[in-house]
Design an enzyme around this catalytic site. Structure first.
Site, PDB file in Angstrom:
ATOM      1  N   HIS A   1       0.742  -1.124  -0.125  1.00  0.00           N
ATOM      2  CA  HIS A   1      -0.050   0.037  -0.239  1.00  0.00           C
ATOM      3  C   HIS A   1       0.793   1.267  -0.077  1.00  0.00           C
ATOM      4  O   HIS A   1       1.779   1.456   0.866  1.00  0.00           O
ATOM      5  CB  HIS A   1      -1.003   0.066   1.166  1.00  0.00           C
TER       6      HIS A   1
ATOM      7  N   HIS B   1      -0.656  10.653  -2.033  1.00  0.00           N
ATOM      8  CA  HIS B   1      -2.035  10.348  -1.461  1.00  0.00           C
ATOM      9  C   HIS B   1      -2.815  11.543  -1.055  1.00  0.00           C
ATOM     10  O   HIS B   1      -4.037  11.633  -1.471  1.00  0.00           O
ATOM     11  CB  HIS B   1      -1.663   9.508  -0.368  1.00  0.00           C
TER      12      HIS B   1
END
Length: 196
Positions: free
Chosen positions: A47, A89
């Site tokens: 991730h 992100h």
């Protein structure tokens, strides 16, 4: 009195039929026809890359480490002010760079001057990441979008059109996933959701 019981039974039957029809509608008619992903997409994923121990998330070092160890990579993409697809992100730069601005307010060149998590790593472009990974491991590409703007989709599709590795597109924004179907109709897509 009997009339009330009969009316109550009829009402219960009608409600039960309405619930049954609603469930059938949701699970048969609304549910999209899913296609089975290829085996190349079925693996363990890092991730935001394989980060930690001095390697920041969504960095070239995190992606290189994931590739070296054979992990698929989940990453996040959004547009810089000048329309370059960047891998990052958060919508704001504060947590990872200490800069109190949004990513979309800076150009790609300005973003390249920032450092991730106090390291020498910079915010990579999506093109750089695709070049690094080069099909060695599969990618889960999350399209970031906090408004109705779908400009990101065309740019991501252009970069992926020549990419030969396995990938899947995902987003919390249904507009982005819908638009990607226009640009990359055969790509695997997934709508993310949360309890918010």
């Amino acid at each position: 009195m009997i009339f009330l019981y009969i009316l109550l039974i009829i009402l219960c039957v009608v409600c039960a039929l309405a619930v049954l029809l609603g469930v059938l509608y949701l699970f048969i008619f609304v549910r999209p026809r899913a296609k089975t992903p290829p085996k190349s997409l079925l693996c363990e994923y890092a991730h935001r890359g394989l980060h930690g121990g001095g390697i920041p998330e969504n960095s070239m070092a995190a992606f290189a480490k994931a590739c070296d160890l054979g992990y698929g990579i989940e990453l996040d993409v959004q547009l810089s002010r000048d329309g370059v697809v960047m891998v990052f992100h958060d919508y704001t730069l504060t947590r990872m760079t200490g800069t109190e601005k949004k990513l979309c307010d800076l150009t790609a060149a300005e973003l390249k001057d920032l450092r991730l998590g106090g390291t020498e790593e910079t915010i990579p472009t999506f093109a750089e990441v695709l070049s690094l990974v080069n099909g060695r491991v599969p990618l889960l590409v999350e399209l970031k979008g906090e408004d109705l703007n779908t400009a990101l989709c065309e740019k991501v599709a252009a970069l992926l059109s020549d990419y030969r590795g396995a990938y899947c597109l995902e987003s919390f924004n249904p507009l982005l996933i819908g638009k990607m179907k226009t640009y990359l109709p055969n790509a695997y897509r997934g709508l993310l959701y949360t309890n918010v």
